[in-house]
Design an enzyme around this catalytic site. Sequence first.
Site, PDB file in Angstrom:
ATOM      1  N   ASP A 248       0.832  -1.205   0.000  1.00 50.06           N
ATOM      2  CA  ASP A 248       0.000   0.000   0.000  1.00 50.06           C
ATOM      3  C   ASP A 248       0.866   1.255   0.000  1.00 50.06           C
ATOM      4  O   ASP A 248       2.069   1.213   0.303  1.00 50.06           O
ATOM      5  CB  ASP A 248      -0.964   0.015   1.189  1.00 50.06           C
ATOM      6  CG  ASP A 248      -0.249   0.022   2.530  1.00 50.06           C
ATOM      7  OD1 ASP A 248       0.797  -0.647   2.650  1.00 50.06           O
ATOM      8  OD2 ASP A 248      -0.735   0.679   3.463  1.00 50.06           O
TER       9      ASP A 248
ATOM     10  N   GLU B  10      -0.060  -1.064   5.686  1.00 57.93           N
ATOM     11  CA  GLU B  10       1.071  -0.669   6.531  1.00 57.93           C
ATOM     12  C   GLU B  10       1.034   0.819   6.827  1.00 57.93           C
ATOM     13  O   GLU B  10       1.520   1.253   7.881  1.00 57.93           O
ATOM     14  CB  GLU B  10       2.390  -1.031   5.836  1.00 57.93           C
ATOM     15  CG  GLU B  10       3.619  -0.917   6.735  1.00 57.93           C
ATOM     16  CD  GLU B  10       4.242   0.473   6.758  1.00 57.93           C
ATOM     17  OE1 GLU B  10       5.092   0.713   7.635  1.00 57.93           O
ATOM     18  OE2 GLU B  10       3.887   1.326   5.917  1.00 57.93           O
TER      19      GLU B  10
END
Length: 358
Positions: free
Chosen positions: A72, A130
Amino acid sequence: MPELDLTVSSADLTRVICDIPSVSDDETTLADAIHAAVSLLPHLDVVRDGDTIVARTNLGRAQRVVIAGHIDTVPINDNLPTRDVVENGEDLIWGRGTVDMKAGVAVQLKLAAELADPRVDITWMWYDHEEVSSDENGLGRLAENHPDLFAGDFAILGEPSNGQVEGGCNGTLRAVVRTHGRRSHSARAWIGDNAIHRAAPILQRLADHIPPEVEVEGLVYREGLNAVRISGGVAGNVIPDLCEVEVNYRFAPSRSTDDAVAIVREVFAGFEVEIVDIAGGARPGLDAPLAREFVAAVGAEPRPKYGWTDVARFSALGVPAVNYGPGDPLLAHHDEERVPVAQIDAVEKGLRAWLSGS
């Protein structure tokens, strides 16, 4: 669904996966592409948990290394699609995610496809969420659902480190410090009690705070205590009765989470403090035999990691872990993210040589 060709160069693969947007909460398209690509590799056993993909060799080697990277990114801000740029004669790839951390993921995918007979068993992990609150992190979810997958003797996170080895990481804490007042009409302010004005000492304490430098196992970690958000106010003609200052504390890995909470409460003594998020740091872990061997093999200079990374999750499980990836950490989350192609190639070369034993 976009298809990933894992036979192209790591630099080309970086361009491809960066151009598949995967802002936190929107990783599925990229996760689908990674899952499809690695599922075609006969030497890997693949497990999927949500948008986290795990691919493992099972060759019966004496040691296992876990190599992980998050898929991400922070929000896009007119910095996609990627483009090639040249600065001071150096070829770079510009765009969201190039530094944090899709160049590292591209190197990992390339090596996962090609290293069918490594000298150690490898567990590759590509995970979601994350860049948001730690309770959403894909590795945390994976640890709950498949704790056996975290077995290993050493772990490497592909976070940007300028191609050097960054040991451990600082911990991170977020707190909301509140002041309260009393509402009134702003034309009669003396009737009320302005909560925003009451927040001035909070900001002064932050301005006066000198972050210490803390040595841990030979590496010096710099701490930080900063306001990152402030909110308050009701309307343009109302004295506010509430003000909230959100504070982020980055603390050395030698401190426990309880230590960090105590320090924040001490700094803001006399104010209401709510701890809203906390994740402990990780000690460098460079004294582990595999870590020393790795550092020597890639020819890197160990440095401290100031930002929090998921090395902390592995450290908490007793697995020594380091950060090693292309890209300048100072450009992580920057709207001008860009990564040198030479660094991508160097990290691939270093990892390949160490993992293959050549």
